[in-house]
Design an enzyme around this catalytic site. Sequence first.
Site, PDB file in Angstrom:
ATOM      1  N   ASP A   8       0.880  -1.151   0.000  1.00  0.00           N
ATOM      2  CA  ASP A   8       0.000   0.000   0.000  1.00  0.00           C
ATOM      3  C   ASP A   8       0.935   1.223   0.000  1.00  0.00           C
ATOM      4  O   ASP A   8       2.118   1.100   0.354  1.00  0.00           O
ATOM      5  CB  ASP A   8      -0.844  -0.047   1.272  1.00  0.00           C
ATOM      6  CG  ASP A   8      -1.700   1.166   1.434  1.00  0.00           C
ATOM      7  OD1 ASP A   8      -2.428   1.485   0.490  1.00  0.00           O
ATOM      8  OD2 ASP A   8      -1.641   1.798   2.514  1.00  0.00           O
ATOM      9  N   LEU A   9       0.432   2.361  -0.397  1.00  0.00           N
ATOM     10  CA  LEU A   9       1.301   3.542  -0.463  1.00  0.00           C
ATOM     11  C   LEU A   9       1.178   4.417   0.778  1.00  0.00           C
ATOM     12  O   LEU A   9       2.106   4.528   1.584  1.00  0.00           O
ATOM     13  CB  LEU A   9       0.935   4.351  -1.719  1.00  0.00           C
ATOM     14  CG  LEU A   9       1.670   5.666  -1.924  1.00  0.00           C
ATOM     15  CD1 LEU A   9       3.153   5.454  -2.135  1.00  0.00           C
ATOM     16  CD2 LEU A   9       1.090   6.397  -3.134  1.00  0.00           C
ATOM     17  N   ASP A  10      -0.020   4.981   0.915  1.00  0.00           N
ATOM     18  CA  ASP A  10      -0.204   5.975   1.960  1.00  0.00           C
ATOM     19  C   ASP A  10      -0.294   5.308   3.331  1.00  0.00           C
ATOM     20  O   ASP A  10      -1.153   4.458   3.562  1.00  0.00           O
ATOM     21  CB  ASP A  10      -1.499   6.742   1.661  1.00  0.00           C
ATOM     22  CG  ASP A  10      -1.491   8.087   2.314  1.00  0.00           C
ATOM     23  OD1 ASP A  10      -0.401   8.603   2.577  1.00  0.00           O
ATOM     24  OD2 ASP A  10      -2.579   8.603   2.582  1.00  0.00           O
ATOM     25  N   THR A  16       0.708  10.650   3.655  1.00  0.00           N
ATOM     26  CA  THR A  16       0.033  11.865   3.188  1.00  0.00           C
ATOM     27  C   THR A  16      -1.424  11.874   3.662  1.00  0.00           C
ATOM     28  O   THR A  16      -2.280  12.491   3.032  1.00  0.00           O
ATOM     29  CB  THR A  16       0.101  12.014   1.643  1.00  0.00           C
ATOM     30  OG1 THR A  16      -0.624  10.946   1.040  1.00  0.00           O
ATOM     31  CG2 THR A  16       1.517  12.029   1.127  1.00  0.00           C
ATOM     32  N   LYS A  45      -9.556   6.573   5.123  1.00  0.00           N
ATOM     33  CA  LYS A  45      -8.184   6.082   4.942  1.00  0.00           C
ATOM     34  C   LYS A  45      -8.183   4.786   4.125  1.00  0.00           C
ATOM     35  O   LYS A  45      -8.908   3.841   4.469  1.00  0.00           O
ATOM     36  CB  LYS A  45      -7.592   5.802   6.327  1.00  0.00           C
ATOM     37  CG  LYS A  45      -6.220   6.365   6.524  1.00  0.00           C
ATOM     38  CD  LYS A  45      -5.825   6.305   7.958  1.00  0.00           C
ATOM     39  CE  LYS A  45      -4.646   5.393   8.151  1.00  0.00           C
ATOM     40  NZ  LYS A  45      -4.178   5.415   9.529  1.00  0.00           N
ATOM     41  N   ARG A  49     -11.165   7.574  -3.867  1.00  0.00           N
ATOM     42  CA  ARG A  49     -11.672   8.946  -3.831  1.00  0.00           C
ATOM     43  C   ARG A  49     -13.210   8.953  -3.857  1.00  0.00           C
ATOM     44  O   ARG A  49     -13.853   9.647  -3.095  1.00  0.00           O
ATOM     45  CB  ARG A  49     -11.118   9.706  -5.037  1.00  0.00           C
ATOM     46  CG  ARG A  49     -11.089  11.202  -4.848  1.00  0.00           C
ATOM     47  CD  ARG A  49     -10.479  11.864  -6.070  1.00  0.00           C
ATOM     48  NE  ARG A  49      -9.189  11.317  -6.429  1.00  0.00           N
ATOM     49  CZ  ARG A  49      -8.611  11.465  -7.617  1.00  0.00           C
ATOM     50  NH1 ARG A  49      -9.207  12.167  -8.558  1.00  0.00           N
ATOM     51  NH2 ARG A  49      -7.435  10.922  -7.880  1.00  0.00           N
ATOM     52  N   SER A 114      -2.030   0.371  -4.309  1.00  0.00           N
ATOM     53  CA  SER A 114      -2.634   1.527  -3.628  1.00  0.00           C
ATOM     54  C   SER A 114      -3.964   1.891  -4.267  1.00  0.00           C
ATOM     55  O   SER A 114      -4.150   1.703  -5.465  1.00  0.00           O
ATOM     56  CB  SER A 114      -1.683   2.721  -3.745  1.00  0.00           C
ATOM     57  OG  SER A 114      -2.324   3.913  -3.373  1.00  0.00           O
ATOM     58  N   ALA A 115      -4.849   2.452  -3.451  1.00  0.00           N
ATOM     59  CA  ALA A 115      -6.124   2.954  -3.978  1.00  0.00           C
ATOM     60  C   ALA A 115      -5.924   4.288  -4.690  1.00  0.00           C
ATOM     61  O   ALA A 115      -6.818   4.775  -5.370  1.00  0.00           O
ATOM     62  CB  ALA A 115      -7.103   3.137  -2.828  1.00  0.00           C
ATOM     63  N   ARG A 117      -4.893   7.155  -7.236  1.00  0.00           N
ATOM     64  CA  ARG A 117      -4.603   7.374  -8.658  1.00  0.00           C
ATOM     65  C   ARG A 117      -3.388   8.271  -8.827  1.00  0.00           C
ATOM     66  O   ARG A 117      -2.973   8.570  -9.934  1.00  0.00           O
ATOM     67  CB  ARG A 117      -5.820   7.984  -9.336  1.00  0.00           C
ATOM     68  CG  ARG A 117      -6.988   7.018  -9.340  1.00  0.00           C
ATOM     69  CD  ARG A 117      -8.238   7.639  -9.882  1.00  0.00           C
ATOM     70  NE  ARG A 117      -9.333   6.683  -9.744  1.00  0.00           N
ATOM     71  CZ  ARG A 117     -10.272   6.494 -10.656  1.00  0.00           C
ATOM     72  NH1 ARG A 117     -10.275   7.191 -11.757  1.00  0.00           N
ATOM     73  NH2 ARG A 117     -11.232   5.610 -10.448  1.00  0.00           N
ATOM     74  N   ASN A 118      -2.846   8.724  -7.711  1.00  0.00           N
ATOM     75  CA  ASN A 118      -1.629   9.543  -7.746  1.00  0.00           C
ATOM     76  C   ASN A 118      -0.393   8.722  -7.379  1.00  0.00           C
ATOM     77  O   ASN A 118       0.684   9.281  -7.132  1.00  0.00           O
ATOM     78  CB  ASN A 118      -1.767  10.713  -6.763  1.00  0.00           C
ATOM     79  CG  ASN A 118      -2.867  11.679  -7.182  1.00  0.00           C
ATOM     80  OD1 ASN A 118      -2.767  12.317  -8.227  1.00  0.00           O
ATOM     81  ND2 ASN A 118      -3.934  11.760  -6.405  1.00  0.00           N
ATOM     82  N   LYS A 144     -10.571  -1.322  -2.255  1.00  0.00           N
ATOM     83  CA  LYS A 144     -10.493  -2.038  -0.981  1.00  0.00           C
ATOM     84  C   LYS A 144     -11.758  -1.704  -0.164  1.00  0.00           C
ATOM     85  O   LYS A 144     -12.236  -0.585  -0.280  1.00  0.00           O
ATOM     86  CB  LYS A 144      -9.247  -1.585  -0.208  1.00  0.00           C
ATOM     87  CG  LYS A 144      -7.959  -1.765  -0.998  1.00  0.00           C
ATOM     88  CD  LYS A 144      -6.810  -0.995  -0.352  1.00  0.00           C
ATOM     89  CE  LYS A 144      -5.591  -0.988  -1.248  1.00  0.00           C
ATOM     90  NZ  LYS A 144      -4.461  -0.221  -0.730  1.00  0.00           N
ATOM     91  N   GLU A 168      -0.091  -3.133   4.724  1.00  0.00           N
ATOM     92  CA  GLU A 168      -1.208  -2.181   4.777  1.00  0.00           C
ATOM     93  C   GLU A 168      -1.295  -1.464   6.114  1.00  0.00           C
ATOM     94  O   GLU A 168      -0.994  -2.046   7.145  1.00  0.00           O
ATOM     95  CB  GLU A 168      -2.533  -2.947   4.603  1.00  0.00           C
ATOM     96  CG  GLU A 168      -3.125  -2.904   3.240  1.00  0.00           C
ATOM     97  CD  GLU A 168      -3.679  -1.549   2.826  1.00  0.00           C
ATOM     98  OE1 GLU A 168      -3.777  -0.646   3.673  1.00  0.00           O
ATOM     99  OE2 GLU A 168      -3.987  -1.396   1.645  1.00  0.00           O
ATOM    100  N   ASP A 169      -1.768  -0.217   6.064  1.00  0.00           N
ATOM    101  CA  ASP A 169      -1.952   0.540   7.318  1.00  0.00           C
ATOM    102  C   ASP A 169      -3.419   0.730   7.677  1.00  0.00           C
ATOM    103  O   ASP A 169      -3.713   1.228   8.751  1.00  0.00           O
ATOM    104  CB  ASP A 169      -1.319   1.933   7.199  1.00  0.00           C
ATOM    105  CG  ASP A 169      -2.114   2.816   6.251  1.00  0.00           C
ATOM    106  OD1 ASP A 169      -2.386   2.370   5.115  1.00  0.00           O
ATOM    107  OD2 ASP A 169      -2.487   3.935   6.643  1.00  0.00           O
TER     108      ASP A 169
HETATM  109  P1  B16 Z   1      -6.457   9.438  -4.691  1.00  0.00           P
HETATM  110  P2  B16 Z   1      -3.570   4.126  -0.084  1.00  0.00           P
HETATM  111  C1  B16 Z   1      -5.443   5.974  -0.365  1.00  0.00           C
HETATM  112  O1  B16 Z   1      -4.092   5.604  -0.457  1.00  0.00           O
HETATM  113  C2  B16 Z   1      -5.618   6.973   0.756  1.00  0.00           C
HETATM  114  O2  B16 Z   1      -5.359   6.371   2.006  1.00  0.00           O
HETATM  115  C3  B16 Z   1      -7.044   7.469   0.757  1.00  0.00           C
HETATM  116  O3  B16 Z   1      -7.211   8.465   1.747  1.00  0.00           O
HETATM  117  C4  B16 Z   1      -7.394   8.045  -0.633  1.00  0.00           C
HETATM  118  O4  B16 Z   1      -8.760   8.414  -0.687  1.00  0.00           O
HETATM  119  C5  B16 Z   1      -7.117   6.986  -1.700  1.00  0.00           C
HETATM  120  O5  B16 Z   1      -5.765   6.568  -1.614  1.00  0.00           O
HETATM  121  C6  B16 Z   1      -7.370   7.519  -3.098  1.00  0.00           C
HETATM  122  O6  B16 Z   1      -6.401   8.482  -3.403  1.00  0.00           O
HETATM  123  O7  B16 Z   1      -7.515  10.470  -4.445  1.00  0.00           O
HETATM  124  O8  B16 Z   1      -5.052   9.996  -4.748  1.00  0.00           O
HETATM  125  O9  B16 Z   1      -6.771   8.574  -5.884  1.00  0.00           O
HETATM  126  O10 B16 Z   1      -3.566   4.074   1.412  1.00  0.00           O
HETATM  127  O11 B16 Z   1      -4.485   3.106  -0.729  1.00  0.00           O
HETATM  128  O12 B16 Z   1      -2.193   4.114  -0.675  1.00  0.00           O
HETATM  129 MG    MG Z   2      -2.879   3.218   3.235  1.00  0.00          MG
END
Ligand code: B16
Ligand code: MG
Length: 215
Positions: A8-10, A16, A45, A49, A114-115, A117-118, A144, A168-169
């Site tokens: 997972d990323l964030d 972030t 979390k 989006r 990661s969820a 898109r960035n 997820k 995963e966090d």
């Molecule tokens: P984006 P992860 C998730 O990252 C974030 O934890 C979550 O807060 C966010 O809504 C989701 O990515 C989508 O992110 O808006 O950048 O596409 O924990 O799955 O790495």
């Molecule tokens: Mg995460």
Amino acid sequence: MIKCAIFDLDGVLTNTTDEHFGAWCHLFEKHFNIQLDKQLEIKTKGVSRRDSIEVLLDYYGLHISEEYKQNLMDEKNRNYRDLINHIDESKLMDGVLDLLVYLKKNKIKIALGSASRNGETILDRLKIRDYFDYIVDPSLVKGKPNPDIFLAARDFFNLSSQECIGFEDAVSGVKAIKAANMYAVGVGEENLEEADVQVVSLVEFNRELREKIFE
Ligand code: B16
Ligand code: MG
């Protein structure tokens, strides 16, 4: 034998969460004059989006058109990207680089699950993009706690679930790893009771578990 690590990323590679939630707070204050309840941070979390905005709108009983929703999601993303514009490798969480180097040395595949898109942009900014053999495109799979993000990485490498491990966090992410029948490492302070094992950080993972799991 584990042949692939899916991250997972964030909250695992970088953090972030404040920027994600800060971007939502700004949006809801501007459009609805609402100050988001702090407990909503945990509910958004690790979820996509779209799922995040649904959680927030539901919580406040707001009903808006699909077009308005889409505009709000785009604006949230612009807010978020402004906030992460400055990040660099100093934002890497402790133990990440050490683990990536170890995995490469041991020829274990590395994937991003990661969820966000960035994700690719952030990996570039953190200067770890080259370690990743595969980045799952979250726009093509269910989010997820559905297992699809993790299964997509597994299938890309033609492996079985038993050959993959996920980090995963978030509760939703751990549920996704377990639904994919993979070994789940929970990272961080949150209560991740469904994880097979939980560490406070990847430094602890590297010190206590890494050799046992990968060798
Ligand atoms: P984006 P992860 C998730 O990252 C974030 O934890 C979550 O807060 C966010 O809504 C989701 O990515 C989508 O992110 O808006 O950048 O596409 O924990 O799955 O790495
Ligand atoms: Mg995460």
